[in-house]
Motif scaffolding. Structure first.
Motif, PDB file in Angstrom:
ATOM      1  N   GLU A 107      15.069   2.338   5.050  1.00 19.23           N
ATOM      2  CA  GLU A 107      15.896   3.539   5.173  1.00 19.23           C
ATOM      3  C   GLU A 107      15.081   4.719   5.692  1.00 19.23           C
ATOM      4  N   ASN A 108      13.856   4.848   5.179  1.00 19.26           N
ATOM      5  CA  ASN A 108      13.022   5.984   5.619  1.00 19.26           C
ATOM      6  C   ASN A 108      11.779   5.552   6.381  1.00 19.26           C
ATOM      7  N   GLY A 109      11.561   4.220   6.487  1.00 19.87           N
ATOM      8  CA  GLY A 109      10.426   3.728   7.249  1.00 19.87           C
ATOM      9  C   GLY A 109       9.104   3.794   6.533  1.00 19.87           C
ATOM     10  N   ALA A 110       9.093   4.052   5.229  1.00 16.83           N
ATOM     11  CA  ALA A 110       7.846   4.220   4.477  1.00 16.83           C
ATOM     12  C   ALA A 110       7.297   2.877   4.017  1.00 16.83           C
ATOM     13  N   CYS A 111       5.984   2.752   4.025  1.00 17.65           N
ATOM     14  CA  CYS A 111       5.311   1.587   3.445  1.00 17.65           C
ATOM     15  C   CYS A 111       5.118   1.856   1.963  1.00 17.65           C
ATOM     16  N   MET A 112       5.728   1.037   1.114  1.00 13.24           N
ATOM     17  CA  MET A 112       5.706   1.258  -0.330  1.00 13.24           C
ATOM     18  C   MET A 112       4.466   0.644  -0.982  1.00 13.24           C
ATOM     19  N   GLU A 113       4.061  -0.536  -0.511  1.00 13.57           N
ATOM     20  CA  GLU A 113       2.895  -1.203  -1.091  1.00 13.57           C
ATOM     21  C   GLU A 113       2.241  -2.086  -0.030  1.00 13.57           C
ATOM     22  N   THR A 114       0.950  -2.308  -0.195  1.00 14.65           N
ATOM     23  CA  THR A 114       0.218  -3.294   0.585  1.00 14.65           C
ATOM     24  C   THR A 114      -0.322  -4.337  -0.386  1.00 14.65           C
ATOM     25  N   LEU A 115       0.069  -5.612  -0.168  1.00 16.58           N
ATOM     26  CA  LEU A 115      -0.304  -6.697  -1.078  1.00 16.58           C
ATOM     27  C   LEU A 115      -1.502  -7.437  -0.486  1.00 16.58           C
ATOM     28  N   GLN A 116      -2.639  -7.304  -1.145  1.00 22.17           N
ATOM     29  CA  GLN A 116      -3.878  -7.892  -0.666  1.00 22.17           C
ATOM     30  C   GLN A 116      -4.371  -8.952  -1.633  1.00 22.17           C
ATOM     31  N   GLY A 117      -4.844 -10.064  -1.079  1.00 20.24           N
ATOM     32  CA  GLY A 117      -5.316 -11.165  -1.921  1.00 20.24           C
ATOM     33  C   GLY A 117      -5.568 -12.421  -1.124  1.00 20.24           C
ATOM     34  N   HIS A 118      -4.748 -12.678  -0.114  1.00 22.22           N
ATOM     35  CA  HIS A 118      -5.014 -13.817   0.772  1.00 22.22           C
ATOM     36  C   HIS A 118      -6.260 -13.533   1.606  1.00 22.22           C
ATOM     37  N   VAL A 119      -6.932 -14.618   2.013  1.00 25.36           N
ATOM     38  CA  VAL A 119      -8.134 -14.457   2.833  1.00 25.36           C
ATOM     39  C   VAL A 119      -7.955 -15.084   4.214  1.00 25.36           C
ATOM     40  N   ALA A 120      -6.700 -15.420   4.554  1.00 23.83           N
ATOM     41  CA  ALA A 120      -6.387 -15.937   5.886  1.00 23.83           C
ATOM     42  C   ALA A 120      -4.960 -15.507   6.223  1.00 23.83           C
ATOM     43  N   ALA A 121      -4.540 -15.818   7.434  1.00 22.99           N
ATOM     44  CA  ALA A 121      -3.245 -15.366   7.929  1.00 22.99           C
ATOM     45  C   ALA A 121      -2.105 -15.767   6.999  1.00 22.99           C
ATOM     46  N   VAL A 122      -1.197 -14.821   6.753  1.00 26.11           N
ATOM     47  CA  VAL A 122       0.020 -15.103   5.972  1.00 26.11           C
ATOM     48  C   VAL A 122       1.050 -15.698   6.923  1.00 26.11           C
TER      49      VAL A 122
END
Length: 568
Positions: free
Chosen positions: A352-367
């Motif tokens: 709706e507003n184009g905002a990034c709410m969270e970045t989920l980090q933990g994988h060490v290769a391409a999702v």
């Protein structure tokens, strides 16, 4: 009047079995194996489109003028009519009968036994014809309406259609709307299905029994999937676009088709007319993934951005920036989109507003794949791991370890997580505990596509086979193979209540029976199949199928094929 329900059910089943046995001479299915309301007997009543009325069942026809299913009332000749009055007996016979009436019961029985021994075969046949009707009674017409409907409720829908031809009383009972509503409920036709059908109907159209109408329509559609000749322009439409580029993603919802391509664009089409409505231009790299919900399209690209589009205007509402590599996958629920990238991260966006709410980090290769049910995010990556996330808190809840190669496909129903890998296995996990419930083995290569509905999972593999599984037991129910199996890797699949639709690098789209695993027919066969012609993606509803086809060597034009199985 009170009747024990268990006794009434038993009596009802016995009565209905006697009256409408498939071996009964009165039944149009005499001599045929009883297959139930969803099998060939009802389907074979559907006649191919002609200018004369098309028979759909034993008591319905399709009217070309009104464009709807209509009941056929029994004619007056079908009603029970009294026969001619009996001729008067000669005096000596009447006197003999008067004497017979005066005898005691045991003497009457002995006299009848002696009389039968004196009769020849023709006379015995006449005697049987006179006796049989004395033991046949139209008990349905004699019962109160509520009890009569209760007895008829034990019949299969197919048998209700036959029963309606018995007489006018049975016809009126068999037309009861609540009776057909219950039959529809038993076969999965609910209020929402009925409402959707009503919206498709021309305004002002009056349907006497919408539940029965819906039941017959659904079965005619199923017949069309199996047997209808798919010829242009009404049943097969060709939508040309994207030049010679690959269609990388395909969405189909309502009356809109959205195709994304490595030509950097998306195109919006009208599924009914085949008209090209909009070209969505703005990405500077190939489009690799998309989601479509209502009036909003979200796309992800090799240009490392996501774009949010308005379907009606074709305008780009937001450009979502943050990933540092190709956006490879996404999932949408309401106003939230979760994207997975080759930068090994996932991002949670408010579209709706184009905002990034969270970045989920933990994988060490391409999702490579992601699922989102509105509460939890599940991701699969090239690091062999599956992770479960709380998207609002940005924390990893579980890391599911077990695969020994890249994870390429995921399904998530809120309870179970199903992951497919290059290690040839499919794993079923408990989403709450993170424990592996089953490891499904049998495929020989990469599981590239899966679909899960309730406890049924259908998986497509690069080994050219498709398997149907029960994830509650971990058992393989069917392997869709044999002489008609695909000759190359399976590229895409969909399944409905009755059918499995699969596409392949061999240039075909095949239709299979979900319940038996039997091959039914080829829905699409490209002339260039085997020489480079490919079917990349398929999407279907119960009435339409959309196929994205083309080639990697220019031998087949890139296009969408829309196959229509609806009732008109």
């Amino acid at each position: 009047m009170s009747v024990c329900s268990d006794s009434l059910e038993m009596v009802g089943r016995e009565m209905c079995g006697e009256l409408l046995s498939p071996c009964s001479p009165a039944s149009p299915f005499a001599g045929k194996k009883r297959l139930g309301a969803t099998q060939e007997e009802l389907e074979s009543a559907v006649i191919a489109e002609t200018k004369r009325p098309r028979i759909l069942s034993s008591n319905s026809v399709f009217s070309e003028e009104s464009n709807e299913l209509q009941p056929r009332l029994p004619s007056s000749s079908e009603e029970d009519e009294p026969g001619p009055p009996p001729s008067p007996l000669p005096l000596f016979l009447q006197q003999w009968l008067d004497t017979f009436i005066g005898w005691q019961a045991e003497h009457k029985t002995a006299a009848l036994d002696g009389l039968i021994t004196l009769c020849d075969s023709a006379q015995l046949k006449h005697l049987m014809e006179q006796i049989r009707p004395q033991f046949q009674r139209d008990f349905i017409s004699l019962l109160p309406k509520e009890l009569a409907l209760h007895v008829l409720s034990f019949l299969e829908p197919r048998d209700l259609l036959v029963a309606a031809q018995t007489c006018r009383t049975w016809y009126m009972l068999s037309e009861d709307s609540l009776l057909w509503k219950e039959k529809c409920r038993e076969c999965g036709i609910n209020e929402s299905y009925l409402q959707a059908s009503a919206r498709r109907r021309p305004s002002g159209t009056i349907i006497n029994n919408p539940w029965k109408q819906m039941y017959l329509t659904k079965h005619w559609i199923k017949y069309n999937w199996r047997y209808l000749e798919l010829s242009p322009p009404h049943r097969l439409k060709t939508l040309k676009g994207h030049d010679d580029h690959v269609v990388t993603c395909l969405q189909f919802s309502g009356n809109r088709i959205v195709s994304g391509s490595d030509d950097n664009t998306l195109r919006v089409w009208n599924a009914t007319t085949g008209k090209h409505l909009k070209s969505l231009v703005g990405h500077t790299g190939g489009v690799w993934c998309s989601q479509f919900d209502g009036s909003t399209i979200v796309s992800g690209s090799t240009d490392r951005t996501l774009r949010v589009w308005d379907v009606e205007s074709g305008n780009c509402k937001h450009v979502l920036q943050g990933h540092t590599s190709t956006v490879r996958c996404m999932a949408m629920h309401g106003n939230i989109v979760v994207s997975g990238s080759r930068d090994a991260t996932l991002r949670v966006w408010n579209i709706e507003n184009g905002a990034c709410m969270e970045t989920l980090q933990g994988h060490v290769a391409a999702v490579r794949c992601v699922q989102y049910d509105g509460k939890r995010v599940v991701s699969g990556a090239y690091d062999y791991l599956v992770k479960v996330w709380d998207p609002l808190e940005g924390v990893c809840l579980h890391t599911l370890q077990g695969h020994t190669n890249r994870v390429y496909s995921l399904q998530f129903d809120g309870v179970h997580i199903v992951s497919g890998s290059l290690d040839t296995s499919i794993r079923v996990w408990n989403a709450d505990t993170g424990q592996c419930i089953h490891t499904l083995t049998g495929h020989q290569s990469l599981t590239s596509g899966m679909e899960l509905k309730k406890n049924i999972l259908v998986s497509g593999n690069a080994d050219s086979t498709v398997k149907v599984w029960d994830i509650s037991t971990g058992h393989c129910l069917h392997t869709l193979q044999g002489p008609n199996k695909h000759q190359s890797a399976v590229t895409s699949l969909q399944f409905t209540d009755n059918f499995v639709v699969t596409s392949s690098d061999d240039g075909t789209v095949k239709l299979w029976d979900l319940k038996t695993g039997d091959f039914i027919r080829n829905l699409v066969t490209l002339d260039s199949g085997g020489n480079g012609g490919v079917v990349w993606r398929v999407k279907c509803t119960d009435r339409k199928l959309v196929c994205a086809v083309g080639s990697r060597n220019g031998i087949e034009d890139t296009k969408l094929l829309v196959l229509d199985f609806d009732v008109y």
